[in-house]
Scaffold this active site. Structure first.
Site, PDB file in Angstrom:
ATOM      1  N   PRO A  13      -3.163 -14.398   0.937  1.00  0.00           N
ATOM      2  CA  PRO A  13      -4.114 -15.454   0.619  1.00  0.00           C
ATOM      3  C   PRO A  13      -4.182 -15.834  -0.855  1.00  0.00           C
ATOM      4  CG  PRO A  13      -5.234 -13.399   1.160  1.00  0.00           C
ATOM      5  CD  PRO A  13      -3.793 -13.209   1.520  1.00  0.00           C
ATOM      6  N   ASN A  14      -4.390 -17.110  -1.055  1.00  0.00           N
ATOM      7  CA  ASN A  14      -4.594 -17.740  -2.376  1.00  0.00           C
ATOM      8  C   ASN A  14      -3.310 -17.840  -3.204  1.00  0.00           C
ATOM      9  OD1 ASN A  14      -7.484 -18.060  -2.048  1.00  0.00           O
ATOM     10  ND2 ASN A  14      -7.578 -15.840  -2.218  1.00  0.00           N
ATOM     11  N   ARG A  21      -3.816 -21.323 -10.228  1.00  0.00           N
ATOM     12  CA  ARG A  21      -4.829 -20.273 -10.049  1.00  0.00           C
ATOM     13  C   ARG A  21      -4.774 -19.268 -11.205  1.00  0.00           C
ATOM     14  NH1 ARG A  21      -4.208 -15.186  -5.933  1.00  0.00           N
ATOM     15  NH2 ARG A  21      -6.224 -14.254  -6.401  1.00  0.00           N
ATOM     16  N   TYR A  26      -1.949 -14.874 -13.548  1.00  0.00           N
ATOM     17  CA  TYR A  26      -0.815 -14.960 -12.622  1.00  0.00           C
ATOM     18  C   TYR A  26       0.343 -15.817 -13.129  1.00  0.00           C
ATOM     19  CZ  TYR A  26      -4.205 -12.884  -9.472  1.00  0.00           C
ATOM     20  OH  TYR A  26      -5.127 -12.044  -8.900  1.00  0.00           O
ATOM     21  N   ASN A  77       3.809  -9.620  -1.039  1.00  0.00           N
ATOM     22  CA  ASN A  77       2.680  -9.655  -1.961  1.00  0.00           C
ATOM     23  C   ASN A  77       1.476 -10.017  -1.098  1.00  0.00           C
ATOM     24  OD1 ASN A  77       0.634 -10.164  -3.743  1.00  0.00           O
ATOM     25  ND2 ASN A  77       1.910 -11.291  -5.210  1.00  0.00           N
ATOM     26  N   ALA A  80      -5.148 -10.370  -1.869  1.00  0.00           N
ATOM     27  CA  ALA A  80      -6.338  -9.512  -1.736  1.00  0.00           C
ATOM     28  C   ALA A  80      -6.288  -8.630  -0.485  1.00  0.00           C
ATOM     29  CB  ALA A  80      -7.599 -10.370  -1.735  1.00  0.00           C
ATOM     30  N   GLU A 101       6.404  -3.629  -1.830  1.00  0.00           N
ATOM     31  CA  GLU A 101       5.148  -4.305  -2.201  1.00  0.00           C
ATOM     32  C   GLU A 101       5.286  -4.852  -3.619  1.00  0.00           C
ATOM     33  OE1 GLU A 101       1.964  -1.479  -2.438  1.00  0.00           O
ATOM     34  OE2 GLU A 101       0.428  -2.982  -2.846  1.00  0.00           O
ATOM     35  N   HIS A 103       3.307  -7.179  -6.812  1.00  0.00           N
ATOM     36  CA  HIS A 103       2.143  -7.879  -7.381  1.00  0.00           C
ATOM     37  C   HIS A 103       2.550  -8.493  -8.709  1.00  0.00           C
ATOM     38  CE1 HIS A 103      -0.481  -6.207  -4.390  1.00  0.00           C
ATOM     39  NE2 HIS A 103       0.101  -5.052  -4.598  1.00  0.00           N
ATOM     40  N   ARG A 110      -6.948  -3.652 -13.526  1.00  0.00           N
ATOM     41  CA  ARG A 110      -7.968  -4.697 -13.334  1.00  0.00           C
ATOM     42  C   ARG A 110      -9.248  -4.098 -12.722  1.00  0.00           C
ATOM     43  NH1 ARG A 110      -5.269  -9.562 -10.431  1.00  0.00           N
ATOM     44  NH2 ARG A 110      -7.212 -10.553 -11.103  1.00  0.00           N
TER      45      ARG A 110
HETATM   46  C1  DQA Z   1      -2.143  -9.935  -6.511  1.00  0.00           C
HETATM   47  C2  DQA Z   1      -3.227  -8.934  -6.931  1.00  0.00           C
HETATM   48  C3  DQA Z   1      -4.395  -8.951  -5.958  1.00  0.00           C
HETATM   49  O1  DQA Z   1      -5.407  -8.061  -6.402  1.00  0.00           O
HETATM   50  C4  DQA Z   1      -5.007 -10.325  -5.872  1.00  0.00           C
HETATM   51  O2  DQA Z   1      -6.019 -10.351  -4.903  1.00  0.00           O
HETATM   52  C5  DQA Z   1      -3.993 -11.388  -5.602  1.00  0.00           C
HETATM   53  C6  DQA Z   1      -2.713 -11.324  -6.311  1.00  0.00           C
HETATM   54  C7  DQA Z   1      -1.021 -10.037  -7.568  1.00  0.00           C
HETATM   55  O3  DQA Z   1       0.037 -10.569  -7.240  1.00  0.00           O
HETATM   56  O4  DQA Z   1      -1.214  -9.644  -8.712  1.00  0.00           O
HETATM   57  O5  DQA Z   1      -4.239 -12.345  -4.887  1.00  0.00           O
HETATM   58  O6  DQA Z   1      -1.563  -9.479  -5.304  1.00  0.00           O
END
Ligand code: DQA
Length: 147
Positions: A13-14, A21, A26, A77, A80, A101, A103, A110
């Site tokens: 998501p997002n 964003r 990011y 990725n 959240a 995985e 990020h 964080r």
């Molecule tokens: C994320 C880190 C997560 O905590 C966050 O909710 C994201 C992006 C990252 O790529 O740094 O949406 O996965």
């Protein structure tokens, strides 16, 4: 282990909002930019990439189920969902191939709620904190890892 011919890249998501964003966290690259980098890196290993972004947990779980038998490895990725989706954890656990995985940020540096990953234990490894470079690192780690 059989050679990896197909890789599924999953974004949670997002992450469709990447580019606009929180660019200070990011970066300014878009999701399409990251997918392209991963595609080129996967092609260097003679394999092909499929990509999915979804804001819906159920769509991600369904995609992982469908990956069995058609996809050899998953790079994810989870956004959240990383921090609480036991449904994605369980789906990945039932997938036979290797999972990496990724990020963009370093969740460990964080807010406290980001310090837990329920995905890490079903991945062969995690790459975090290196921005978009993480996707390239994940692809090469996947292919050079003996998996
Ligand atoms: C994320 C880190 C997560 O905590 C966050 O909710 C994201 C992006 C990252 O790529 O740094 O949406 O996965």
């Amino acid at each position: 282990m059989s050679p990896i011919k197909t890789v599924l890249l999953i974004h949670g998501p997002n992450l469709n909002l990447l580019g606009t964003r929180e660019p200070e966290v990011y970066g300014t690259q878009t999701l399409a930019d990251h997918v392209k980098v991963a595609e080129v890196a996967v092609a260097q290993h003679g394999a092909s990439l499929k990509s999915l972004q979804s804001n819906s947990e159920s769509q991600i779980v369904d995609a992982i189920h469908s990956a069995s038998g058609t996809i050899d490895a998953i790079i994810i990725n989870p956004g959240a969902f990383t921090h609480y989706s036991w449904a994605i954890h369980d789906a990945l656990k039932s997938f036979a191939g290797p999972v990496v995985e990724v990020h963009l940020s370093n969740p460990a540096a964080r807010e406290p709620f980001r310090h837990t990953s329920v995905i890490a234990s079903v991945a062969i490894g995690t790459i975090a904190g290196f921005g978009g470079q993480g996707y390239e690192l994940a692809v090469h780690a996947l292919f050079n890892n003996g998996h």
